[in-house]
Design a protein around this motif. Structure first.
Motif: not given
Length: 778
Positions: A65-86, A96-99
């Motif tokens: 992502f050359t700009g911004n990446l947002t985890v929006v506030d409507s994601v109350v819980d649960g997991d988000i994972r970024l693997t070998n990303s930039a 989110s609960g855990t990033v």
């Protein structure tokens, strides 16, 4: 010739297909916004400008992502994972609960979600990490963070490094709890970080504390700097840890099993505890600003203190610095008295002389004034003048043993209050005093809103838009079994009972006289407001066609409500321009009376429930004919007495048609819009083949009904501007089971319904009405 035309068309179509594929490929690479709305693993190697994650369970692999990446506030819980990303701009975590960041590089990461957990795995790297709300941060494996900032609002942020994960610099402006198992360069605590803790099991180059913190150091530290606002800081040295250089402008207690190579201070009494520095330097300003704007140890000292000279109560392990002028502290020390110059002993006579007794001329007690917290003790220091006085015995006294007692110079507090401790020499009855003020430190909040508090907090759940008042007083615990009411100021200061979800209210304690809050204990209420009750109406609109003086069928509504609430009903009807309430009708069913007036009556029901938005339902329409349900008598005339009035006979009614299949609403492109969308792709082919004649685009409605009395069904379709099936405009020629509408007109929505009439010989016709349906042209 015909063959050449076909070849030309094929070539043109291939060119168009190539252009479409090129545009789609361009949109894949470097697209302006990538939205993740479905949980799953996204493995494409792609580059986007910005991105939004709108659901939990998303795993993004190999994306940039050359700009911004947002985890929006409507994601109350649960997991988000970024693997070998930039992320070359900002990774903003609002939900989110855990990033998990498993490998990859991230320029700026900001945590705004209260309570979110961030885990760095693999070789993930973050240039700048900022916690704006309380969070849990774990740096594991080979991951690295260059700078971590904890904002003032992010109180009680937890930070842990383990395995080979490292954080180079930590700046804590709010309260944080830090556990370091890997080396670090700089750990800083700002003026609002009071109550923070640091446990270090690895080497740290520098620690700066501008507030009261607790440092547990189990590995060597290069420099520790304590400013004046860090009063009360405690340092525990374990595992024989060594602090190479300590500079303090305030009191610090140092205990444990390690050592301090050198210390710089403006008052020797600042350094307390069981560990004594090897060398102490005295200067007026121990902590100074270096050339880069940071803090460092002052080198402006001329003399060092001897920490091993002297013995007994008169020993002193400090000395003056010519650059500081004096070491006397105006609050805690009194100027020393000038000792009497020793008298040169006379020349011994030939016979032995008796021993010479040197009398006590004065005694000095330090500090002159001090606060002592219940549960602690204070060791008073004394100096007898002259130092070689023969009798060094001191008698200790307390002016109020109910407040404080003293034994061998050690003051033990008993209760809040003031007492004067007097040191009296046995020789000469010389005295000096220290004023002691005993205070109690708050240990915990024990009760809030009559609920026993756990960790100074309670959790409550209330209904939407209900009443809730924050308490003005809570119960706190002092020393031992001492509990008492304490005023509290809340942030936020009022409760929004329409804000669904959990809100944390933090209470600042207002200390009564004699009490202090050294640990910054706060009360807190985690208040959860349940969702607003939601009313759902599920019944269909009833529309009746009846004759004059006929009794309409009952009208009813069906509805449900969430949150186990109770529904209430209030009916009204509209005839002409008059809206008439019916307060006596409070149930879901209403049976209209016999209709004695021709016209259309609309029956409306307002469905309500506690704290819910009311729902208004048009439940039924009754259209009354001007004709009564009576047929003229077709039989032969019979002689009757005309003086006796007779009523005409009521006719039988045909069977009410049963609608087996209602018409359905339609949404369709207009002919103009459809032609426009196809024109670009087909223009070349039309030029080669000739322009075909355009077909008229239509939408078709269908109804299915039946009767079992042998009657004949007839149909009449109506048009209406509103979603009602009465008082519409009859459509000429629309008299069949199906009705086709031309959709080539302008965009908009029009409503239609059909009246189905059963006519049986010898009976009056009876009409059924379909539900209103819509045609939306876009």
């Amino acid at each position: 010739m015909k063959k050449n035309s076909i070849i030309s068309i094929i070539i043109i179509l291939l060119i168009l297909l190539t252009a479409i594929l090129f545009v789609r490929g361009c949109s894949q690479e470097g697209s302006e916004m990538k939205s993740y709305t479905v949980a799953g693993t996204y493995t494409e190697t792609a580059t986007y400008q910005n991105g939004e994650i709108k659901v939990s369970g998303v795993n993004i692999e190999n994306a940039t992502f050359t700009g911004n990446l947002t985890v929006v506030d409507s994601v109350v819980d649960g997991d988000i994972r970024l693997t070998n990303s930039a992320v070359q701009g900002e990774l903003l975590v609002k939900g989110s609960g855990t990033v998990y960041l498993d490998g990859g590089s991230y320029q700026n990461v900001t945590l705004e979600k209260q309570g979110v957990k961030l885990v760095l795995l693999g070789a993930a790297t973050i240039e700048n990490l900022t916690a704006r709300a309380a969070a849990t941060i774990i740096v594991d494996n080979q991951s690295k963070v260059k700078t971590l900032n904890v904002d003032k609002a992010a109180n009680r942020t937890s930070i842990t490094t383990q395995e080979n994960g490292t954080i180079e610099n930590i700046q804590s402006r709010g309260i944080s709890d830090i556990l370091l198992n890997t080396p670090a360069k700089l750990i800083g605590f700002g003026t609002n970080a009071s109550g923070s803790t640091l446990v270090s099991n690895a080497v740290i180059e520098k620690i700066v504390a501008e507030s009261k913190v607790t440092l547990t150091l189990n590995a060597n530290v290069g420099t520790v700097l304590l400013t004046a606002t860090g009063e009360g800081t405690g340092i525990i040295l374990g595992n024989n840890a060594v602090i190479t250089s300590l500079a303090t402008e305030t009191r610090v207690e140092i205990t444990g099993e390690g050592s301090i190579t050198s210390a710089t201070t403006n008052d020797v009494l600042n350094i307390t505890g069981t560990i004594t520095p090897d060398v102490v330097y005295i200067t007026t300003k121990p902590v100074v600003t270096d050339a880069n704007g940071g803090l460092t140890v002052s080198t402006n000292t001329n003399r060092t203190a001897d920490t091993n000279s002297g013995s007994g109560s008169s020993s002193s392990w400090y000395s003056n610095s010519s650059s500081s002028g004096t070491i006397i502290n105006s609050k805690y020390d009194a100027p020393p008295l000038n000792p009497v110059d020793p008298v040169d002993p006379p020349s011994p006579p030939t016979p032995p002389s008796p021993p010479i007794t040197i009398p006590v001329e004065a005694i000095q007690v330090t500090p002159v004034e001090a606060d002592v917290i219940m549960g602690n003790t204070l060791k008073l220091n004394t100096v007898i003048f002259p130092a070689n006085a023969t009798n060094q015995t001191i008698i200790w006294e307390s002016s109020n043993t109910n407040v404080a007692t003293v034994t061998n110079g050690v003051v033990t507090p008993v209760a809040n209050g003031e007492a004067t401790i007097t040191a009296r020499t046995q020789d000469g009855n010389k005295t000096d005093t220290c004023k002691i003020t005993v205070k109690t430190n708050i240990a915990a909040v024990t009760m809030i809103n009559t609920i026993n508090a756990t960790n100074n907090a309670i959790a409550e759940t209330i209904a939407y838009d209900s009443s809730y008042n924050l308490p003005v007083v809570v119960i706190v615990q002092g020393y031992g079994s001492d509990v008492f009411p304490c005023s509290v100021t809340w942030t936020p200061n009022t409760v929004d009972t329409k804000k669904v979800g959990e809100t944390l209210y933090t209470g600042t304690l207002v200390m009564p006289a004699g009490y202090v809050n050294l640990n910054n204990v706060e009360a807190s209420i985690a208040l959860t407001v349940t969702a607003q009750p939601l009313i759902t109406a599920s019944s269909e609109l009833s529309s009746q066609r009846i004759y004059l003086n006929e009794d309409p069928a009952p009208i009813f509504v069906e509805a449900s409500v969430t949150e186990a609430k109770t529904l209430t009903y209030q009916w009204s009807y509209r005839f002409g321009d008059s809206e008439i309430p019916m307060p006596e009708i409070t149930g879901p069913i209403y049976d209209p009376p016999v209709s004695t007036t021709p016209g259309t009556v609309y029956y409306t029901c307002v469905i309500s429930s506690e704290n819910a938005e009311p729902v208004t339902v048009l439940a039924g329409i009754v259209v009354t004919s001007a004709d009564p349900a009576i047929l003229p008598d077709a039989a032969a005339p019979v002689a009757v007495d005309e003086s006796i009035p007779t009523a005409p006979a009521a006719a039988d009614l045909s069977e009410m048609p049963t609608i087996n299949a209602q018409p359905t609403s339609i949404s369709q492109l207009s002919g103009v819009a459809l032609a426009t969308s196809l024109a670009q792709a087909t223009r070349t082919a039309q030029a080669a083949l000739g322009t075909p004649k355009a077909d008229i685009t239509t939408a078709t409605f269908t109804v299915d009904a039946q009767v079992n009395d042998g009657g004949e069904l007839t149909y009449q379709w109506f048009e209406s501007a509103d979603a009602i099936n009465a008082d519409g405009k009859p459509i000429d020629g629309a008299t069949g089971k199906t009705f086709a509408v031309d959709t080539s007109g302008p965009a908009g929505t029009t409503y239609y319904y059909v009246e189905i009439t059963n006519t049986k010989a010898g009976c009056l016709p009876v009409t059924a009405v379909s539900l209103p349906v819509s045609l939306t042209i876009v």
